[in-house]
Design a protein around this motif. Sequence first.
Motif, PDB file in Angstrom:
ATOM      1  N   ARG A 180      39.661  49.499  40.123  1.00 26.80           N
ATOM      2  CA  ARG A 180      38.910  48.491  40.276  1.00 26.80           C
ATOM      3  C   ARG A 180      37.485  48.659  40.372  1.00 26.80           C
ATOM      4  NH1 ARG A 180      36.717  46.152  44.026  1.00 26.80           N
ATOM      5  NH2 ARG A 180      38.497  47.129  45.651  1.00 26.80           N
ATOM      6  N   GLU A 237      34.399  47.832  37.949  1.00 29.53           N
ATOM      7  CA  GLU A 237      33.312  47.021  38.310  1.00 29.53           C
ATOM      8  C   GLU A 237      31.835  47.827  38.183  1.00 29.53           C
ATOM      9  OE1 GLU A 237      35.463  44.340  41.775  1.00 29.53           O
ATOM     10  OE2 GLU A 237      34.333  45.897  42.296  1.00 29.53           O
ATOM     11  N   ARG A 243      29.745  47.816  42.705  1.00 33.11           N
ATOM     12  CA  ARG A 243      30.990  47.435  43.172  1.00 33.11           C
ATOM     13  C   ARG A 243      30.874  46.079  43.643  1.00 33.11           C
ATOM     14  NH1 ARG A 243      31.763  47.498  48.434  1.00 33.11           N
ATOM     15  NH2 ARG A 243      30.645  49.107  49.785  1.00 33.11           N
ATOM     16  N   ILE A 244      31.978  45.292  43.369  1.00 35.82           N
ATOM     17  CA  ILE A 244      31.953  43.926  44.001  1.00 35.82           C
ATOM     18  C   ILE A 244      32.679  43.781  45.228  1.00 35.82           C
ATOM     19  CG2 ILE A 244      32.440  41.458  43.463  1.00 35.82           C
ATOM     20  CD1 ILE A 244      30.701  42.769  41.304  1.00 35.82           C
ATOM     21  N   LEU A 245      33.820  44.437  45.305  1.00 31.86           N
ATOM     22  CA  LEU A 245      34.834  44.591  46.610  1.00 31.86           C
ATOM     23  C   LEU A 245      34.834  46.116  47.014  1.00 31.86           C
ATOM     24  CD1 LEU A 245      37.581  42.372  45.622  1.00 31.86           C
ATOM     25  CD2 LEU A 245      35.601  41.729  47.170  1.00 31.86           C
ATOM     26  N   ASN A 257      40.257  37.932  46.714  1.00 26.02           N
ATOM     27  CA  ASN A 257      39.812  39.360  46.018  1.00 26.02           C
ATOM     28  C   ASN A 257      39.943  39.446  44.739  1.00 26.02           C
ATOM     29  OD1 ASN A 257      39.713  40.583  48.690  1.00 26.02           O
ATOM     30  ND2 ASN A 257      41.852  40.244  48.855  1.00 26.02           N
ATOM     31  N   SER A 270      38.840  39.981  40.998  1.00 32.57           N
ATOM     32  CA  SER A 270      37.515  40.864  40.708  1.00 32.57           C
ATOM     33  C   SER A 270      37.224  40.517  39.231  1.00 32.57           C
ATOM     34  CB  SER A 270      38.051  42.428  40.420  1.00 32.57           C
ATOM     35  OG  SER A 270      37.057  43.190  39.845  1.00 32.57           O
ATOM     36  N   LYS A 290      35.494  40.619  35.624  1.00 35.96           N
ATOM     37  CA  LYS A 290      35.530  41.616  34.371  1.00 35.96           C
ATOM     38  C   LYS A 290      34.798  41.016  33.253  1.00 35.96           C
ATOM     39  CE  LYS A 290      39.170  44.095  31.601  1.00 35.96           C
ATOM     40  NZ  LYS A 290      40.544  44.256  31.297  1.00 35.96           N
ATOM     41  N   TYR A 338      38.896  36.869  35.661  1.00 36.69           N
ATOM     42  CA  TYR A 338      38.970  37.335  36.945  1.00 36.69           C
ATOM     43  C   TYR A 338      40.550  37.904  36.978  1.00 36.69           C
ATOM     44  CZ  TYR A 338      34.648  35.228  38.157  1.00 36.69           C
ATOM     45  OH  TYR A 338      33.321  34.800  38.362  1.00 36.69           O
ATOM     46  N   THR A 392      43.311  39.626  39.547  1.00 40.43           N
ATOM     47  CA  THR A 392      43.728  39.905  40.838  1.00 40.43           C
ATOM     48  C   THR A 392      44.820  40.844  40.755  1.00 40.43           C
ATOM     49  OG1 THR A 392      42.970  38.045  41.970  1.00 40.43           O
ATOM     50  CG2 THR A 392      45.206  39.059  42.878  1.00 40.43           C
TER      51      THR A 392
END
Length: 390
Positions: free
Chosen positions: A38, A42, A49-51, A170, A172, A174, A187, A189
Amino acid sequence: MRIVEEIIIELAKGIGRFFLHPAIYITLLFSILIGYFRVKRERKHFRTRILWGWTEAKHLFDGYVWAIILSIISVGIGLVVPNSWLFVYSAWMILFVLLFMYQLGSAIYAMALGAVTLYIMNLYDWSFNILPWNLTGMDFFQKSIVTIAVLAGLLLIIEGILIQKHGAQNASPKLVKTPRGIEAIEYVTKRLWILPILLVIPGDAISSYIPYWPQFTLGESTFSLVLFPFVIGFQQKSRKTLAVEFFPSLGKKVWQLGIIVAVVAAVGYFMPLVSGLALILGAITRLVISYIAYKKEMSGTFAISPQSDGVMIAGVLADSPAEKMGLLIGEKIVKVNGQKVTNEQEFYEAVQINAAHCRLEVLDISGELRLRQHILFRHDHYRLGLILVR
């Protein structure tokens, strides 16, 4: 009371054996891999990175409270699970984790396949000896299918609650191309959850090899308590609907299905075949729910795409000025420091107009205009913490 005390004392001694199940370490490893891939995606799409990379692993046991509740129910009403089914279910469960495609991660799929596998073994009179365990078939007219189906329904309820609560949390972003060749956002998950559930299994197979494992008797029947890891995998995309709306709605459908499966399975106590049908139809319905949700989200317009009258927020980084301003995914920034903006470049040029203060005019999800302000420190205009649709 003496039996209860013995169960509690012996359970405390044997709880560590939970960590011998290979599914725990395989699931942990793959949750780390989910985060790794992930973050890699990202950084490729958004240059950051987002998370946090360990987010998925950190939330592996999000459902522990529900696992405790289900364990109390399991032991309290005496849901006796056959050894053979636990072994076959574990094999299917581990296989689905290894496939890395968690559209098939719902526990009910592996549970139903485990029951069908044992039914086929019973139909052809097959049996296997694996280490100390003797795997034998199971008829759908046996009471064991009732326990499996009820347990599947209860796990579906927990799965739905986890999706409803954590699915959007959470998700993410894309970058994808629209049919017109414009970049838009979907998004994703992808999650794994472990639920340690206390189960009752028949016989003394465990005590023969692990003498101190918790064990008790009811009449002439011997039972053992096992802390067993059930794994729930989940993967879904949203693009037509905002993640904060899509995942709670999907989760609600899943836990509602779980209630129906559990109730019908319990009624099957008087006719076990009904429980077997509830288990199979529950697995099929869960698959249909995912498929319909996927098809709906893949058709139509994108919720987050370039707009002519503002800049859409696709993501907000944790602990950033943007988060402190209360900006949310799906909102549209129309003015920055009094200047109209329509793309990312205009946005950052307008931010630099005032080196000490950022004033945003934002349209929220409901279309209502609101103002957001933040004092900028040196270089903050380079790291506001916003992911914008370009």
